[in-house]
Design a protein around this motif. Structure first.
Motif, short mmCIF file in Angstrom:
data_model
loop_
_atom_site.label_atom_id
_atom_site.label_comp_id
_atom_site.label_asym_id
_atom_site.label_seq_id
_atom_site.Cartn_x
_atom_site.Cartn_y
_atom_site.Cartn_z
N VAL B 13 -19.25 -13.80 54.24
CA VAL B 13 -18.22 -12.74 54.24
C VAL B 13 -18.77 -11.49 54.93
O VAL B 13 -18.11 -10.88 55.79
N ALA B 14 -20.00 -11.10 54.57
CA ALA B 14 -20.56 -9.87 55.12
C ALA B 14 -20.73 -9.99 56.64
O ALA B 14 -20.34 -9.08 57.39
N ALA B 17 -17.26 -10.11 58.37
CA ALA B 17 -16.60 -8.81 58.35
C ALA B 17 -17.31 -7.84 59.28
O ALA B 17 -16.67 -7.04 59.98
N HIS B 29 -8.45 -0.71 60.73
CA HIS B 29 -8.93 -2.05 60.40
C HIS B 29 -10.45 -2.06 60.33
O HIS B 29 -11.04 -2.68 59.43
N LEU B 32 -11.60 -0.65 57.08
CA LEU B 32 -11.39 -1.55 55.95
C LEU B 32 -12.36 -2.72 55.98
O LEU B 32 -12.83 -3.18 54.94
N LEU B 33 -12.69 -3.21 57.18
CA LEU B 33 -13.67 -4.29 57.28
C LEU B 33 -15.04 -3.80 56.83
O LEU B 33 -15.81 -4.55 56.22
N THR B 36 -15.29 -4.18 53.26
CA THR B 36 -15.57 -5.57 52.90
C THR B 36 -17.05 -5.87 52.98
O THR B 36 -17.63 -6.49 52.08
N VAL B 39 -18.83 -4.22 50.03
CA VAL B 39 -18.60 -4.89 48.75
C VAL B 39 -19.41 -6.19 48.70
O VAL B 39 -20.04 -6.51 47.67
N ALA B 40 -19.46 -6.92 49.82
CA ALA B 40 -20.23 -8.16 49.83
C ALA B 40 -21.70 -7.88 49.54
O ALA B 40 -22.37 -8.61 48.81
N ALA B 62 -18.43 2.60 49.56
CA ALA B 62 -17.04 2.20 49.68
C ALA B 62 -16.12 3.32 49.20
O ALA B 62 -15.10 3.61 49.80
#
Lengths: 488, 200
Positions: B13-14, B17, B29, B32-33, B36, B39-40, B62
């Protein structure tokens, strides 16, 4: 686990914190016409905070909290008393300047008091984290105060320069502190003092201590970290400049005292060479640059850089010979005396600017003929800064040279010679203002009509003049404070 | 085993993203990425038993920093067709070189000995409680004093920010006058006392 509060020991800080909150809220309710009440509240708070300082001093002894991170002893009390007195004088200087101005906002006093709180925390801090938080509490409000005249580009420039350099130096200092923690395993100065001589990574320790000291060198405006000083001092409102040049600078010196004497005194190789260079460079460059200034605030800015160099001299010789005690005393005494004479000089500059709205030295022409009392007082403060007996400045220089003699090493002697030569150079630029006031005609742009000087400003000048004269004639007063601070 | 699986999911995910953040054409965008990615990484901190770091990662990065980015994007006005033409042409090769150097450093330093003499790696976390509890304990005992002072420092930072951002320090009446004058010069007209101030 109870951290063990000793409320008597932190009473001064509690009173100032409470005053900050009361002033902040009360200011909403005062009408603009009665805005001077805000400054009265702040003044009452500062005076009230002196009461526990006195009772603590009378009780004597040493009080500790938080495992030795917070210590109340004669050293911290003497300097807390100094900071409270300096803040009181700064409030007297500010009341009419800020109150009359186009820039009145009651928050001025909140910011000033918070900076004062940072200084009071600094005097008792014996732990790197507390020292860092205290330094930020001193600095952040003064960034805003320096930019108080928002419509004046010079004031904006003052604030931006001061802010950027202040933040940069904090970052460098914090990096140094993190290395110190990594090498010694503690943030407490007491534990650092035990661990520092035993660390096998001496070169890394030198880097760590150097970076930590660089942060304070910015704060005390030692050459070569002084670039912000002339512009910031010139652009900031003059009472704020007085505060910066005395209280904020002394805050940096207090932090240096604690770190050098309580933390790294056993490893002088890590700090002595750097401080020697800072002291010599500040004295030489500050004094020589002051010779060429035409604006009195800029001249006082360079003069304060030079005075900072003189205060650094005892640091640079502290570990040599038997100078440890006398150099500690010298720094404390010099700070107290420097505070009184520099605040006094700025007070006269502020009073004079009410008349001419100018800070050019040439406009001081003929001041002695139409306002002799001011001219006399200004002469007193300037000659005291130059170090002429029997004004207090000579005693400050005397204790500084005494620590050099106690050290007695070649390095100390060279530094002493530089200090002596530069003290003579300093006479030239201080006397130039004196000559302007007494021997030059009144320039056409100045209206020699008497101007009403507010009571508060007169009181501030009177307090400073009294200290300069009394300490000059009876230096035992401050000598005793210095002795007590250095441990009885 | 579960730890292993979660690590690979979060790593994917990291990475995904992060790559799409660099390639995204719309700045919102991209922001927001970035959230992500952060958070990962916070989840990976949790896997390492660093609960406090995970919480701080989400709150500070974040929560605060990306929101600040979004505010700036919002204030500057967001254009769907943001120009991706690079005004500084040397930026791209410089970024590639720095990226390669960073990767080489990372590979070189894995398992390497540091100045303190102990190799880097997970530290001791025995004794009672997780690290949140232990940080809290030292924050509220040995470091209580600087913690309390920081509270006042933060209040004053807000006060200072408001003071500087407020349009003017004048009382309301004068402020109106200023607006009529339509510029920021000194408003001498309103008060009798302003004549002897603001110098030097």
């Amino acid at each position: 686990m109870n951290p063990g509060w000793d409320f008597h020991a932190i009473a001064p800080e509690i009173i100032i914190s409470a005053t900050i909150i009361v002033v902040l809220i009360a200011d909403f309710f005062f009408q603009y016409r009665r805005r001077f009440q805000t400054s009265q509240l702040a003044t009452i708070g500062v005076l009230a905070a002196m009461v526990p300082v006195v009772t603590l001093a009378v009780n004597g002894g040493t009080r500790q909290m938080f495992g030795g991170a917070f210590v109340v002893d004669p050293y911290s009390l003497a300097l807390t008393g100094f900071f409270l007195a300096a803040a009181y004088v700064t409030l007297l200087l500010s009341v009419d300047y800020i109150g009359d101005g186009d820039y009145y906002q009651g928050e001025f006093y909140v910011l000033l008091l918070t900076s004062l709180l940072g200084m009071m925390v600094m005097t008792s801090a014996r732990d790197l984290i507390t020292i860092f938080v205290a330094l930020e509490t001193i600095s952040i409000p003064t960034f805003v105060l320096a930019g108080w005249r928002k419509h004046d580009p010079k004031s904006n420039e003052a604030a931006i320069k001061y802010y950027l350099i202040g933040v940069l130096s904090s970052a460098i200092m914090l990096y140094g502190m993190s290395l110190v923690f990594g090498l010694t395993g503690s943030t407490l100065l007491r534990d650092i003092a035990l661990a520092a001589p035993r660390t096998p990574h001496t070169s890394l320790l030198i880097v760590a201590v150097f970076l930590t000291l660089v942060g304070f060198a910015f704060k005390v405006s030692a050459v070569p970290f002084h670039f912000w000083v002339p512009d910031t001092y010139e652009g900031a409102p003059t009472p704020v400049t007085a505060f910066l040049s005395v209280s904020s600078k002394a805050g940096g010196f207090v932090a240096m005292l604690s770190i050098v004497f309580f933390g790294f005194f056993a490893v002088p190789d890590t700090w002595q060479p750097a401080l020697w260079v800072l002291a010599a460079a500040s004295m030489v460059l500050g004094n020589l640059a002051a010779l060429r200034q035409t604006n009195i605030v800029r001249m006082l800015a360079y003069s304060s850089i030079a005075q900072g160099g003189f205060i650094l001299v005892p640091f640079a010789v502290a570990a040599d010979g038997h100078a440890a005690r006398s150099s500690f005393e010298a720094v404390v005494i010099y700070l107290l005396i420097y505070g009184a004479m520099n605040l006094g000089a700025f007070a006269v500059v502020i009073a004079f600017a009410r008349r001419t709205r100018s800070a050019e030295i040439s406009t001081y022409g003929g001041l002695g003929s139409y306002a002799p009392s001011f001219a006399v007082l200004m002469t007193v403060f300037l000659l005291s800064l130059a170090g002429l007996p029997p004004l207090a400045g000579w005693f400050a220089k005397f204790v500084m040279f005494r620590s050099v003699l106690d050290a007695g090493t070649p390095g100390a002697t060279v530094l002493g010679v530089i200090a002596a030569v530069m003290s003579v150079v300093a006479f030239f630029y201080y006397l130039r203002v004196v000559r302007e006031m007494w021997f030059h005609p009144v320039p056409d742009s100045v209206n020699p009509e008497p101007v009403q000087i507010p009571l508060a400003l007169n009181a501030a000048i009177g307090i400073c003049a009294a200290i300069v004269l009394i300490v000059g004639i009876y230096p035992q007063v401050f000598a005793r404070i210095g002795e007590l601070a250095a441990g009885g | 085993m579960a730890e292993f699986v979660i690590f690979f999911i979060m790593a994917a995910v990291a990475l995904g993203a992060a790559i799409s953040m660099v390639l995204a054409r719309n700045p919102v965008h991209a922001a927001l990425l970035l959230v992500t990615v952060l958070v990962a990484i916070a989840v990976m901190f949790l896997l390492q038993d660093a609960q406090l770091l995970a919480a701080v990662q989400i709150i500070v990065y974040a929560g605060a920093i990306v929101i600040l980015f979004l505010f700036v994007i919002m204030l500057l006005g967001v254009d769907k067709s943001e120009s991706l033409h690079d005004p500084v042409r040397s930026q791209r090769p410089a970024a590639i070189v720095l990226g390669v150097v960073g990767l080489a450093e990372l590979l070189f330093l894995v398992g390497h000995h540091w100045a303190t003499g102990t190799s880097s790696g997970p530290g001791l976390n025995d004794g009672s409680g997780g690290n949140v509890e232990r940080v809290a304990r030292s924050l509220f005992t040995s470091y209580l004093w600087p913690f309390e002072v920081t509270a006042i420092l933060l209040v004053v930072a807000v006060v200072g920010g408001v003071v500087l951002a407020r349009r003017s320090g004048l009382p309301p009446q004068q402020e109106l006058e200023l607006e009529r004058d339509d510029d920021d010069t000194e408003p001498d007209a309103m008060t009798e006392s302003t004549s002897e101030v603001s110098a030097p």
